[in-house]
Scaffold this active site. Structure first.
Site, mmCIF file in Angstrom:
data_model
loop_
_atom_site.group_PDB
_atom_site.id
_atom_site.type_symbol
_atom_site.label_atom_id
_atom_site.label_comp_id
_atom_site.label_asym_id
_atom_site.label_seq_id
_atom_site.Cartn_x
_atom_site.Cartn_y
_atom_site.Cartn_z
ATOM 1 C CE LYS A 195 -0.887 3.384 1.861
ATOM 2 N NZ LYS A 195 -1.974 4.915 1.380
ATOM 3 C CB CYS A 303 13.062 8.987 9.634
ATOM 4 S SG CYS A 303 13.650 7.626 9.091
#
Length: 506
Positions: A195, A303
């Site tokens: 997804k 990140c």
């Protein structure tokens, strides 16, 4: 790819997974080897961040589409998991060659839907290639164990796939982050539902096509597009055995709770606030250029980006050189766009609020307009000094090319600032003192540590993963640690010799 005017549609080769209706491009789901439409009229815009123009639409897939993908993956599982691991790895040797052959096209696609520079996009695909290469070595990494535990009695351990795994990936690395999971999970015998982020769906379409071209059987890899409803359907479905997620901490935590509440394995990576501790003895040029690259790479939307600098002692000479290096990074040239107008506004709001709270803006990236890309979503490099640890910009993930500088009197105060963060992805120290570097490495509360490195990402086979609220779940998502997540152990005890001497182990 050199775009000379704002595009209204992707200028890279259109995938078969895109349909055109009344001039609007809408991506399709990939289920059982076929491209299929979603079951909802709701769609999300896919923007080219460099120009601020819409290039496609992503559909919202509901529970019926997820059900179809689960059924497809289950049908493919028995044959795929029963294929010897060396044969599964051969598919990914071929897939790696296809990634290399299509490197320019895949890089252009990332550049177009994400907004990062072509150089950064190319580096992303090269990392995807490295991840695929590692997965291809699985036959050498997962041999079973066997031992004669008593006369005529053998115990054996084999690694077998978990089953059907789902991977929910973010916008900031449309190709690399999916490759954190796809090659390892599939070579280890699992089937998968991907997804991707609804704002960067295009790279995933080419991944599906290239996997099929490499010989991956239909149904082993499936794509379901959508947003929250789709994620919730994945977390809830009893036919999905494991879930990985990469995104913000708030959503990572919610996905972890929901997936594990449905008795799934889950590994969910969240946000970060990475602290770089700079000592007075640090090498001026190396430190300044390294930190500037860390804070601005991928427009700060990663990140592992440097977002908080803790200056210990007299380091103004390094900060001055850092500002010079930051000013040489030019939006639209060697600095890409941020993902959306909302992201640009949020980043600039962080800067303004810090300034209003008393911090000093040394390099200001607000209000950037790039000639020829006036509607693009750009924020310039921004360095803010004299930030207090209690300010929002010191505590929260900004996710932009912004560096907040805090001051500390000594290394222990600097470590106290770092350890007070609720995140724990990465921490670095810049120094020429080996003993002090070890002191920081042993005490920093982060899963990935750097010494004179602004982006301490481990290379394969070492694994990627943080601590604290940067990760929920056990283990890491890449490298050898991923083997534990994507497999389970089967133990077999065998006795064939009835004449063997008997004891309590027989």
């Amino acid at each position: 790819m050199n775009l000379k005017s704002p595009p209204s549609a992707p200028s890279t080769r259109l995938s078969a997974g895109v349909r055109r209706t009344n001039g609007i491009l809408t991506v399709k789901n990939f289920i059982g080897g076929f491209w299929v439409d979603a079951d909802s009229p709701e769609t999300f815009p896919v923007m080219n961040p460099s120009f601020g123009t819409e290039i496609a639409r992503t559909p919202s897939s509901g529970r019926h589409v997820v059900e179809d993908a689960v059924n497809s993956a289950h049908k493919a599982f028995e044959a795929w998991s029963g294929t010897p691991v060396k044969e599964r790895a051969q598919v990914f040797f071929r897939y790696k060659a296809l990634l290399e052959r299509n490197l320019d096209e895949l890089s252009a696609l990332v550049h177009e839907e994400n907004g990062k520079t072509m150089e950064e996009a190319r580096a992303e695909i090269e990392k995807a290639i490295e991840l695929t290469e590692f997965a291809s070595s699985m036959p050498q990494l997962i041999p079973g164990e066997i031992l004669e535990v008593s006369r005529g009695v053998e115990c054996r351990i084999d690694r077998v796939p978990v089953g059907l795994v789902a991977s929910i990936t973010p916008f900031n690395f449309p190709s690399m982050v999916p490759h954190w999971t796809i090659p390892n999970a599939l070579v280890l015998g699992n089937t998968m539902i991907l997804k991707p982020s609804q704002v960067v769906p295009l790279s995933s379409l080419r991944i599906a096509e290239l996997l099929a071209e490499a010989g991956l059987p239909p149904g082993v890899f499936n794509i379901v597009h959508g947003a929250r409803e789709t994620v919730e359907a994945i977390c809830d479905h009893p036919g999905i055995d494991a879930v990985t997620f990469v995104g913000s901490t708030a959503v990572a935590k919610a996905v972890y709770v929901r997936a594990t509440g449905s008795l799934k394995r889950a590994l969910c990576l969240g946000g970060a606030k990475n602290h770089l501790i700079v000592m007075a003895d640090a090498h001026e040029e190396m430190s300044a250029t390294n930190i500037a690259a860390s804070m601005t790479g991928c427009a700060g939307q990663r990140c592992m980006a440097a977002s908080a600098l803790v200056a210990v002692g007299q380091v103004d000479h390094i900060i001055k050189r850092l500002c010079e290096a930051a000013r040489a990074i030019v939006p639209g040239t060697n600095l890409g766009a941020v993902i959306s107008r909302e992201a640009k506004e949020r980043i600039e709001r962080f800067i303004t609020e810090a300034e209003q709270a008393g911090a000093s803006v040394l390099v200001d990236g607000r209000g950037v307009v790039v000639p020829g890309k006036e509607n693009g979503f750009y924020v310039g490099p921004t360095i803010i000094d004299h930030v207090r640890p209690d300010m929002a910009i010191a505590k929260e993930e900004v996710f932009g090319p912004v560096l907040a500088i805090m001051r500390a009197k000594d290394i222990d105060q600097a470590l106290a600032i770092q350890r007070s963060s609720r995140y724990g992805n990465a921490a670095s120290v810049f120094t020429q003192d080996g003993g002090l570097a070890r002191y920081v490495a042993e005490r920093a509360s982060a899963g990935m540590i750097g010494v004179n490195i602004g982006v301490p990402v481990p290379r394969e086979p070492f694994s990627f993963g943080g601590w604290n609220e940067s990760k929920f779940g056990v283990g890491d998502i890449t490298g050898k640690s991923a083997i534990e997540f994507f497999t389970k152990l089967k133990k077999t005890t065998v006795k064939w010799n009835p004449e063997a001497r008997k004891n309590w182990m027989s």
